[in-house]
Design an enzyme around this catalytic site. Structure first.
Site, PDB file in Angstrom:
ATOM      1  N   VAL A  70       1.319   3.786   1.863  1.00 40.62           N
ATOM      2  CA  VAL A  70       1.949   4.259   3.103  1.00 40.62           C
ATOM      3  C   VAL A  70       3.014   3.291   3.611  1.00 40.62           C
ATOM      4  CG1 VAL A  70      -0.053   5.593   3.830  1.00 40.62           C
ATOM      5  CG2 VAL A  70       0.213   3.241   4.646  1.00 40.62           C
ATOM      6  N   LYS A  71       3.175   2.132   2.972  1.00 44.59           N
ATOM      7  CA  LYS A  71       4.176   1.167   3.402  1.00 44.59           C
ATOM      8  C   LYS A  71       5.572   1.589   2.915  1.00 44.59           C
ATOM      9  CE  LYS A  71       1.239  -1.672   5.396  1.00 44.59           C
ATOM     10  NZ  LYS A  71      -0.089  -1.243   4.967  1.00 44.59           N
ATOM     11  N   THR A  72       6.587   0.850   3.328  1.00 41.87           N
ATOM     12  CA  THR A  72       7.972   1.210   3.013  1.00 41.87           C
ATOM     13  C   THR A  72       8.214   1.263   1.508  1.00 41.87           C
ATOM     14  OG1 THR A  72       8.733   0.269   5.092  1.00 41.87           O
ATOM     15  CG2 THR A  72      10.384   0.564   3.372  1.00 41.87           C
TER      16      THR A  72
ATOM     17  N   HIS B 124       0.854  -1.191   0.000  1.00 40.80           N
ATOM     18  CA  HIS B 124       0.000   0.000   0.000  1.00 40.80           C
ATOM     19  C   HIS B 124       0.894   1.247   0.000  1.00 40.80           C
ATOM     20  CE1 HIS B 124      -2.577   3.102   1.844  1.00 40.80           C
ATOM     21  NE2 HIS B 124      -3.583   2.440   1.301  1.00 40.80           N
TER      22      HIS B 124
END
Length: 386
Positions: free
Chosen positions: A184-186, A182
């Site tokens: 907002v993930k790393t 997603h």
């Protein structure tokens, strides 16, 4: 004034060109980039097999479904997680049971897992919260002793390491490990996820279920009248990743270590300042330099501060800064209370943590000036009353 969100993607011109090249190719959906991305994830983590899918939730669903657990099974997971960790069990007819968390790492506590094991327990889904790994050595030992399958929900933890230095996702402690990509993930593929495993049978089962339960492999079909032929061999889903997303994932994965280094630099800067504030508890890292922090979560003493969490979040918004709460304990959600009789008080450590937690902005494209703004605002808002 530019708004600073709690998390966001880090996309550069190389990422853009990679996706554009794929858009101009012969394949948009089921093409060669998906297989390349899966192999790159195997190379990075050390796992034997990878199945790329449409989301982290799809990855969790496939992982549980592939295990084919018997009817009446129970699965234990953390209550300090997004609802998908438990929902994936319910999708497959497995009763979710919620274990409490460790008070320092905020990860699932192996002692609480042990307390919740019954004759019906078949599965443990361990969540690596905020990027820090759960105690997988202890969990794997429990699983072996009690004959349980293990899934690692590593939606927060691509790039993180176990205490032995190896990469999360290699499945040395579990049957399957899932990632989420997603924004907002790393690293991101827009939406997307993946399941890692070292088990060839689980891998083949997930390939089947990812694409409607349909096989086009002649060696796996009951008959083969011609090149058009396919067989639906199971009730599966449309969980495929596109070639466009996989192309972005390949580009993003090549930068994962630089993303990790920048996130850790931001965390270190935060810790150096906020660790001096008596109203703030900074994150505890179980092993130095192991976590690829997905979230930067503080615990705040709102009672001593004389402000509510809503007050603090609103004051941050007025400074152009976003924050978030990770997570509302799943066992307190109305649907789980109505359908599985969970109740407030079931997981007291997680419930206490929830009352005081707040996630501040953390993402690799965050500038030094942005971080200084966040630090200045928090120092002004969270200070001992005179």
């Amino acid at each position: 004034m530019k708004f600073i969100p709690y998390g966001r993607q880090d996309i550069d011109q190389i990422d853009e060109q990679t996706v554009l090249d794929t858009l101009r190719s012969d394949f948009l959906t089921q093409g060669p980039k998906v297989a390349e991305f899966e192999q790159a994830l195997c190379n990075y983590t050390g796992a034997r097999y990878c199945v790329a899918v449409a989301s982290g939730t799809a990855a969790l669903h496939l992982a549980v479904a592939a295990l084919e657990l018997p009817e009446g099974s129970e699965g234990i997971t953390s209550t300090n997680t997004f609802t998908a960790s438990a929902n994936s069990m319910v999708y497959c007819g497995v009763k979710p049971v919620f274990a409490d968390i460790d008070s320092r790492s905020y990860n699932i506590d192996p002692r609480s897992i042990l307390e919740h094991i019954t004759a019906q327990t078949r599965l443990v889904t361990a969540v690596h919260f905020a990027g820090q790994t759960a105690n997988m050595a202890a969990i794997a030992s429990l699983a072996q002793e009690h004959g349980l399958r293990v899934i690692e929900d590593a939606a927060h933890a691509i790039g993180s390491n176990y205490p032995d230095g190896s990469k999360v996702g290699n499945c040395k402690y579990s049957d399957l490990t899932i990632f989420s990509f997603h924004p907002v993930k790393t690293m991101t593929t827009g939406e997307g996820g993946a399941v890692m495993t070292n088990d060839a049978d689980l891998y083949q089962r997930m390939l089947l279920l990812r694409s409607h339960g349909i096989s086009k492999d002649p060696s796996r079909m009951s008959r083969n009248p011609g090149p058009w032929y396919y067989e639906m061999q199971a009730l599966g889903w449309h969980y495929r990743l596109t070639d466009m997303q996989a192309a972005l994932g390949l580009s993003q994965l090549s930068k994962i270590e630089s993303f990790k280094a920048r996130r850790r630099e931001i965390v270190a800067n935060y810790n150096a300042v906020f660790g001096q504030n008596p109203l703030i508890t900074i994150p505890h890292e179980e092993m130095a330099a192991s976590s690829c922090f997905h979230l930067y979560v503080l615990k705040l003493n709102f009672e001593q501060l004389g402000k509510s969490r809503v007050d603090v979040m609103q004051q941050l918004v007025e400074c152009g800064i976003g924050s978030q709460v990770h997570y509302i304990p799943v066992h307190t959600q109305p649907w789980y209370q109505d359908n599985f009789s969970t109740r407030q008080g079931d997981c007291p450590i997680a419930e206490e943590y929830y009352q005081s937690c707040l996630s501040l902005p953390l993402y690799s494209s965050m500038s030094d000036d942005d971080q200084r703004r966040v630090i200045s605002a928090v120092n002004e808002i969270v200070k001992c009353p005179s």
